[in-house]
Design a protein around this motif. Structure first.
Motif, short mmCIF file in Angstrom:
data_model
loop_
_atom_site.label_atom_id
_atom_site.label_comp_id
_atom_site.label_asym_id
_atom_site.label_seq_id
_atom_site.Cartn_x
_atom_site.Cartn_y
_atom_site.Cartn_z
N GLU A 54 0.81 -1.20 0.00
CA GLU A 54 0.00 0.00 0.00
C GLU A 54 0.86 1.27 0.00
O GLU A 54 0.56 2.22 -0.72
N ILE A 55 1.92 1.28 0.78
CA ILE A 55 2.80 2.46 0.83
C ILE A 55 3.48 2.67 -0.53
O ILE A 55 3.59 3.79 -1.03
N ALA A 56 3.89 1.59 -1.16
CA ALA A 56 4.51 1.69 -2.49
C ALA A 56 3.51 2.22 -3.51
O ALA A 56 3.82 3.11 -4.30
N GLU A 57 2.27 1.69 -3.46
CA GLU A 57 1.24 2.12 -4.41
C GLU A 57 0.81 3.57 -4.18
O GLU A 57 0.66 4.34 -5.12
N GLU A 58 0.60 3.93 -2.92
CA GLU A 58 0.07 5.25 -2.60
C GLU A 58 1.10 6.36 -2.65
O GLU A 58 0.79 7.49 -3.04
N LEU A 59 2.33 6.05 -2.22
CA LEU A 59 3.33 7.10 -2.03
C LEU A 59 4.61 6.91 -2.83
O LEU A 59 5.48 7.78 -2.78
N GLY A 60 4.78 5.77 -3.51
CA GLY A 60 6.02 5.52 -4.23
C GLY A 60 7.22 5.35 -3.31
O GLY A 60 8.35 5.65 -3.68
N MET A 61 6.97 4.89 -2.10
CA MET A 61 8.00 4.74 -1.07
C MET A 61 8.18 3.27 -0.72
O MET A 61 7.21 2.52 -0.74
N THR A 62 9.40 2.90 -0.38
CA THR A 62 9.65 1.58 0.18
C THR A 62 9.87 1.78 1.68
O THR A 62 10.64 2.66 2.08
N VAL A 63 9.18 0.98 2.48
CA VAL A 63 9.34 1.08 3.93
C VAL A 63 9.66 -0.30 4.52
O VAL A 63 9.33 -1.32 3.94
N ARG A 64 10.32 -0.25 5.67
CA ARG A 64 10.49 -1.47 6.46
C ARG A 64 9.44 -1.39 7.56
O ARG A 64 9.36 -0.40 8.29
N VAL A 65 8.59 -2.40 7.63
CA VAL A 65 7.54 -2.43 8.66
C VAL A 65 8.20 -2.95 9.94
O VAL A 65 8.73 -4.05 9.98
N GLU A 66 8.13 -2.12 10.96
CA GLU A 66 8.78 -2.44 12.24
C GLU A 66 7.76 -3.04 13.21
O GLU A 66 7.00 -3.90 12.84
N GLU A 67 7.71 -2.50 14.38
CA GLU A 67 6.86 -3.02 15.45
C GLU A 67 5.39 -2.68 15.26
O GLU A 67 5.05 -1.60 14.78
N TRP A 68 4.53 -3.59 15.71
CA TRP A 68 3.10 -3.34 15.78
C TRP A 68 2.91 -2.21 16.79
O TRP A 68 3.53 -2.20 17.85
N PHE A 69 2.05 -1.25 16.47
CA PHE A 69 1.80 -0.10 17.35
C PHE A 69 0.48 -0.27 18.10
O PHE A 69 0.42 -0.09 19.30
N MET A 70 -0.58 -0.63 17.37
CA MET A 70 -1.88 -0.87 17.99
C MET A 70 -2.86 -1.36 16.94
O MET A 70 -2.61 -1.23 15.74
N THR A 71 -3.99 -1.91 17.40
CA THR A 71 -5.11 -2.26 16.51
C THR A 71 -6.35 -1.57 17.05
O THR A 71 -6.61 -1.59 18.25
N VAL A 72 -7.09 -0.95 16.14
CA VAL A 72 -8.33 -0.24 16.50
C VAL A 72 -9.49 -0.93 15.78
O VAL A 72 -9.44 -1.12 14.56
N GLU A 73 -10.50 -1.32 16.54
CA GLU A 73 -11.73 -1.89 15.97
C GLU A 73 -12.73 -0.75 15.83
O GLU A 73 -12.92 0.03 16.78
N HIS A 74 -13.38 -0.66 14.66
CA HIS A 74 -14.34 0.42 14.46
C HIS A 74 -15.46 -0.04 13.52
O HIS A 74 -15.20 -0.73 12.54
N ALA A 75 -16.68 0.38 13.84
CA ALA A 75 -17.83 0.08 12.97
C ALA A 75 -18.34 1.37 12.35
O ALA A 75 -18.69 2.31 13.07
N TYR A 76 -18.33 1.40 11.03
CA TYR A 76 -18.99 2.47 10.28
C TYR A 76 -20.41 2.00 10.02
O TYR A 76 -20.78 0.87 10.33
N ARG A 77 -21.22 2.82 9.40
CA ARG A 77 -22.61 2.48 9.13
C ARG A 77 -22.72 1.23 8.24
O ARG A 77 -23.60 0.40 8.43
N ASN A 78 -21.81 1.09 7.26
CA ASN A 78 -21.94 0.02 6.28
C ASN A 78 -20.82 -1.03 6.32
O ASN A 78 -20.79 -1.93 5.50
N GLN A 79 -19.88 -0.90 7.25
CA GLN A 79 -18.78 -1.86 7.34
C GLN A 79 -18.08 -1.76 8.69
O GLN A 79 -18.19 -0.75 9.37
N ARG A 80 -17.37 -2.82 9.03
CA ARG A 80 -16.52 -2.83 10.23
C ARG A 80 -15.08 -2.95 9.77
O ARG A 80 -14.80 -3.62 8.77
N ILE A 81 -14.16 -2.33 10.51
CA ILE A 81 -12.75 -2.49 10.18
C ILE A 81 -11.94 -2.82 11.43
O ILE A 81 -12.33 -2.46 12.54
#
Length: 135
Positions: A54-81
Motif C-alpha cells: 500500500e505504501i509503495a502504491e500510494e506514495l512511491g516509497m519503500t518502507v520497512r515495517v517495524e513493530e506493531w503499534f496498535m489495533t483499532v476496531e471500528h464500525a462504520y454504518r456500512n462496514q466494520r474495520i
C-alpha cells in the motif's frame, strides 16, 4: 445481516520528530479526511506485506515495517474495520501523491489541527501519550 469486515493497515512513518499523513482523495470513502497511509488487506496477504504494498502504491516509497503499534476496531454504518497500525522506517523513495490528494509531515502535537476518521483519532491519542513521555 452482519456488516462486512475488513482488515486495514496503517503506517506511522517518522522523520525529524514529524509523522507522515495523507489526505483522502475526492470520490473516495471519507474524502477530504486526513489519515495515516495504508490500506485494505487482500486475500492471502499478511499485514506487513499489505502495508509495504500500500505504501509503495500510494506514495512511491519503500518502507520497512517495524513493530506493531496498535489495533483499532471500528464500525462504520456500512462496514466494520480492524485498523492494524505499525511503526515504519522509510528505506527509499520520496513521498508522492499517487493515490492521495495531499501529503504532510506534521509534529504529533499539531495532528489535532487536521480532520481524521474516528479510528485514526485513537492512534493520535496513543501517539500523543508516547510523545509526552518522550519529552
Amino acid at each position: 445481516m452482519p456488516l462486512p469486515h475488513y482488515h486495514v493497515t496503517a503506517a506511522i512513518i517518522r522523520r525529524n520528530d514529524k509523522v507522515l499523513i495523507t489526505k483522502r482523495p475526492t470520490g473516495s470513502h471519507l474524502a477530504g479526511y486526513w489519515e495515516f497511509p495504508g490500506g485494505k488487506q487482500e486475500a492471502g496477504e499478511d499485514l506487513k506485506s499489505c502495508l509495504k504494498r500500500e505504501i509503495a502504491e500510494e506514495l512511491g516509497m519503500t518502507v520497512r515495517v517495524e513493530e506493531w503499534f496498535m489495533t483499532v476496531e471500528h464500525a462504520y454504518r456500512n462496514q466494520r474495520i480492524s485498523l492494524h497500525v505499525f511503526d515504519c522506517t522509510p528505506i527509499s523513495g520520496t513521498s508522492e501523491t499517487r493515490q492521495c490528494s495531499e501529503i504532510k509531515w506534521v509534529s504529533v502535537t499539531d495532528l489535532e489541527a487536521f480532520t481524521f476518521p474516528p479510528p485514526d483519532l485513537k492512534v493520535i491519542e496513543k501517539l500523543k501519550q508516547g510523545h509526552m513521555t518522550d519529552a
